[in-house]
Design a protein around this motif. Sequence first.
Motif, PDB file in Angstrom:
ATOM      1  N   PRO A 129       0.833  -1.211   0.000  1.00 20.91           N
ATOM      2  CA  PRO A 129       0.000   0.000   0.000  1.00 20.91           C
ATOM      3  C   PRO A 129       0.860   1.250   0.000  1.00 20.91           C
ATOM      4  CG  PRO A 129       0.113  -0.926   2.212  1.00 20.91           C
ATOM      5  CD  PRO A 129       0.848  -1.880   1.315  1.00 20.91           C
ATOM      6  N   GLY A 130       0.237   2.334  -0.384  1.00 22.40           N
ATOM      7  CA  GLY A 130       0.928   3.607  -0.275  1.00 22.40           C
ATOM      8  C   GLY A 130       1.033   4.040   1.176  1.00 22.40           C
ATOM      9  N   SER A 131       1.680   5.155   1.412  1.00 24.47           N
ATOM     10  CA  SER A 131       1.839   5.661   2.783  1.00 24.47           C
ATOM     11  C   SER A 131       0.473   5.882   3.412  1.00 24.47           C
ATOM     12  CB  SER A 131       2.625   6.970   2.790  1.00 24.47           C
ATOM     13  OG  SER A 131       3.932   6.758   2.296  1.00 24.47           O
ATOM     14  N   PRO A 132       0.258   5.348   4.621  1.00 21.66           N
ATOM     15  CA  PRO A 132      -1.065   5.488   5.247  1.00 21.66           C
ATOM     16  C   PRO A 132      -1.369   6.945   5.566  1.00 21.66           C
ATOM     17  CG  PRO A 132       0.519   4.586   6.802  1.00 21.66           C
ATOM     18  CD  PRO A 132       1.218   4.627   5.477  1.00 21.66           C
ATOM     19  N   ILE A 133      -2.636   7.231   5.548  1.00 26.47           N
ATOM     20  CA  ILE A 133      -3.109   8.591   5.847  1.00 26.47           C
ATOM     21  C   ILE A 133      -3.937   8.522   7.120  1.00 26.47           C
ATOM     22  CG2 ILE A 133      -4.466  10.531   5.010  1.00 26.47           C
ATOM     23  CD1 ILE A 133      -3.944   9.490   2.152  1.00 26.47           C
ATOM     24  N   ILE A 134      -3.555   9.318   8.137  1.00 20.18           N
ATOM     25  CA  ILE A 134      -4.285   9.337   9.404  1.00 20.18           C
ATOM     26  C   ILE A 134      -4.929  10.710   9.571  1.00 20.18           C
ATOM     27  CG2 ILE A 134      -2.237  10.018  10.736  1.00 20.18           C
ATOM     28  CD1 ILE A 134      -3.346   8.311  13.045  1.00 20.18           C
ATOM     29  N   GLU A 135      -6.183  10.701   9.948  1.00 18.88           N
ATOM     30  CA  GLU A 135      -6.942  11.934  10.118  1.00 18.88           C
ATOM     31  C   GLU A 135      -7.709  11.885  11.424  1.00 18.88           C
ATOM     32  OE1 GLU A 135      -9.308  11.750   6.590  1.00 18.88           O
ATOM     33  OE2 GLU A 135      -7.980  13.097   5.476  1.00 18.88           O
ATOM     34  N   SER A 136      -7.960  13.069  11.994  1.00 18.60           N
ATOM     35  CA  SER A 136      -8.715  13.178  13.239  1.00 18.60           C
ATOM     36  C   SER A 136      -9.975  13.994  12.993  1.00 18.60           C
ATOM     37  CB  SER A 136      -7.866  13.838  14.322  1.00 18.60           C
ATOM     38  OG  SER A 136      -8.612  13.996  15.522  1.00 18.60           O
ATOM     39  N   ARG A 137     -11.040  13.594  13.674  1.00 15.65           N
ATOM     40  CA  ARG A 137     -12.304  14.296  13.501  1.00 15.65           C
ATOM     41  C   ARG A 137     -12.204  15.740  13.975  1.00 15.65           C
ATOM     42  NH1 ARG A 137     -17.022  11.312  16.445  1.00 15.65           N
ATOM     43  NH2 ARG A 137     -15.881  12.137  18.249  1.00 15.65           N
ATOM     44  N   GLU A 148     -12.346  10.644  17.424  1.00 20.92           N
ATOM     45  CA  GLU A 148     -12.332   9.593  16.404  1.00 20.92           C
ATOM     46  C   GLU A 148     -11.181   9.849  15.450  1.00 20.92           C
ATOM     47  OE1 GLU A 148     -16.027   8.160  14.432  1.00 20.92           O
ATOM     48  OE2 GLU A 148     -15.022   8.849  12.587  1.00 20.92           O
ATOM     49  N   LEU A 149     -10.398   8.804  15.175  1.00 21.61           N
ATOM     50  CA  LEU A 149      -9.301   8.882  14.226  1.00 21.61           C
ATOM     51  C   LEU A 149      -9.539   7.878  13.109  1.00 21.61           C
ATOM     52  CD1 LEU A 149      -7.989   9.961  17.007  1.00 21.61           C
ATOM     53  CD2 LEU A 149      -5.818   9.505  15.879  1.00 21.61           C
ATOM     54  N   THR A 150      -9.127   8.247  11.893  1.00 22.01           N
ATOM     55  CA  THR A 150      -9.300   7.403  10.714  1.00 22.01           C
ATOM     56  C   THR A 150      -7.956   7.200  10.041  1.00 22.01           C
ATOM     57  OG1 THR A 150     -11.532   8.265  10.380  1.00 22.01           O
ATOM     58  CG2 THR A 150     -10.508   7.144   8.521  1.00 22.01           C
ATOM     59  N   CYS A 151      -7.684   5.946   9.651  1.00 21.88           N
ATOM     60  CA  CYS A 151      -6.437   5.624   8.951  1.00 21.88           C
ATOM     61  C   CYS A 151      -6.795   4.864   7.676  1.00 21.88           C
ATOM     62  CB  CYS A 151      -5.520   4.787   9.835  1.00 21.88           C
ATOM     63  SG  CYS A 151      -3.899   4.449   9.095  1.00 21.88           S
ATOM     64  N   THR A 152      -6.158   5.247   6.555  1.00 17.42           N
ATOM     65  CA  THR A 152      -6.466   4.654   5.257  1.00 17.42           C
ATOM     66  C   THR A 152      -5.196   4.145   4.600  1.00 17.42           C
ATOM     67  OG1 THR A 152      -8.299   6.212   5.000  1.00 17.42           O
ATOM     68  CG2 THR A 152      -7.567   5.041   3.033  1.00 17.42           C
ATOM     69  N   ALA A 153      -5.248   2.875   4.142  1.00 18.16           N
ATOM     70  CA  ALA A 153      -4.160   2.277   3.362  1.00 18.16           C
ATOM     71  C   ALA A 153      -4.701   2.033   1.955  1.00 18.16           C
ATOM     72  CB  ALA A 153      -3.700   0.977   3.993  1.00 18.16           C
ATOM     73  N   ILE A 154      -4.127   2.726   0.970  1.00 22.35           N
ATOM     74  CA  ILE A 154      -4.672   2.736  -0.386  1.00 22.35           C
ATOM     75  C   ILE A 154      -3.837   1.856  -1.305  1.00 22.35           C
ATOM     76  CG2 ILE A 154      -5.238   4.224  -2.356  1.00 22.35           C
ATOM     77  CD1 ILE A 154      -5.542   6.527  -0.426  1.00 22.35           C
ATOM     78  N   GLY A 155      -4.539   1.119  -2.195  1.00 18.44           N
ATOM     79  CA  GLY A 155      -3.918   0.421  -3.309  1.00 18.44           C
ATOM     80  C   GLY A 155      -2.948  -0.673  -2.927  1.00 18.44           C
ATOM     81  N   SER A 156      -3.421  -1.702  -2.260  1.00 21.78           N
ATOM     82  CA  SER A 156      -2.545  -2.821  -1.905  1.00 21.78           C
ATOM     83  C   SER A 156      -3.135  -4.124  -2.417  1.00 21.78           C
ATOM     84  CB  SER A 156      -2.357  -2.889  -0.393  1.00 21.78           C
ATOM     85  OG  SER A 156      -3.575  -3.240   0.241  1.00 21.78           O
ATOM     86  N   LYS A 157      -2.261  -5.106  -2.530  1.00 28.50           N
ATOM     87  CA  LYS A 157      -2.682  -6.450  -2.915  1.00 28.50           C
ATOM     88  C   LYS A 157      -1.749  -7.433  -2.209  1.00 28.50           C
ATOM     89  CE  LYS A 157      -3.291  -9.525  -6.842  1.00 28.50           C
ATOM     90  NZ  LYS A 157      -2.374 -10.550  -6.317  1.00 28.50           N
ATOM     91  N   PRO A 158      -2.283  -8.284  -1.358  1.00 31.39           N
ATOM     92  CA  PRO A 158      -3.693  -8.347  -0.937  1.00 31.39           C
ATOM     93  C   PRO A 158      -4.050  -7.172  -0.034  1.00 31.39           C
ATOM     94  CG  PRO A 158      -2.369  -9.821   0.390  1.00 31.39           C
ATOM     95  CD  PRO A 158      -1.440  -9.252  -0.652  1.00 31.39           C
TER      96      PRO A 158
END
Length: 414
Positions: A129-137, A148-158
């Motif tokens: 995946p690309g570099s994770p993105i962390i965001e806070s509400r 609440e915090l959100t973390c996203t990992a984009i474009g990985s396989k698996p």
Amino acid sequence: MAITGSGSLAISLCVFVISAAFLPKEAEGQNLATDNISVIEGEMATISCRVKNNDDSVIQLLNPNRQTIYFKDVRPLKDSRFQLVNFTDNELRVSLSNVSLSDEGRYVCQLYTDPPQEAYVNITVLVPPGSPIIESREEVVSEGNETELTCTAIGSKPAASIRWMKGEEELTGDAEVEETYDRMFTVTSRVRFSVTKEDDGVPVDCIIDHPAAKDLLAQRHLEVLYKPEVKIVVTYPEGLTREGDNLDLTCIAEGKPHPHQINWLRVDEDVPPHAVVTGSDLYIENLNKSYNGTYRCVAFNAVGEAYDDYILYVYDAPTPSPTPTTNPANTQDSRAGEGAPQKIDHAVIGGVVAVVMFAILCALIVLGRYFARHKGTYFTHEAKGADDAADADTAIINAEGGHNNTDEKKEYYI
């Protein structure tokens, strides 16, 4: 020209021998083996087709579309990314550089025997995946509230997995997996928790676990607002507060944001009129008992307010001790138990006197009994005839005659 029967037989035999040279041979104890491969996109994969007990049978490698990549040591396929690494009777080894997702699939190792043998190589392409993105509400949160915090990992396989850590504490998040183009995945994880003032500045880590990536994480530090913490410190005096002394109190208040207002008050009563408040300090001079009470320091900030109390009790002023005249050793000290005059214990003295009197009485009783048991007999030489004499002169004359006729006289002493 006629062909005789013997000539026809010879020609047929030659054709059979030539044909047999190009037909697949029977597999007698030959084993074909290979291994599955996982490779990260952009890196190199190496395919190995191995034969045990090969008897000069031909080995070839086919792609997922069953196109021949290598026939023995010859590459019919015009893809220069495939290169021959090793070719012997027992192995055909081929490398594939700059692997892409389109290269994923089942490759075939084939051995020309009768019947032909095949072994399959599954190439799995991993995409990190690309570099994770962390965001806070919210950028900042007040103590006691939930964030609440959100973390996203984009474009990985698996699909990647996401873990959360708050300092040394592991948190549990809710993950959502979305499949995108070319069998790629995007994973989103959310975590919710309540914060306290101790969480201010604590790092929260979003950690990505994936077979194609190591040490991949994103971090965010919490910013927590909390109400003041208040403490009253007595600057003066160090000991008891007595009448006539001065009192100096300091109010220490810390919070986030820093307290913007500090007030002094006296619970249920007014502050003495000549008390001086300077910022966080309260100063009262010439104390007396009417100032007794609870003094409170209250601090305010954007989150709330807090206070601390100080209970004032004014003691009597110390009484000066009289100047000693005859016994300086008995001078009194303000500290309890030091230099105080010693008191006479009359009970001890009375006990000693009683013991002495009892001993004397016992001694008298013992002596009396002793003399009563030992009576004495005594002889006295009195003038002979003194008892029969008519007067003193006669007694003396009678006595001059000597003591031969003196009578024994007993005297008893009790």
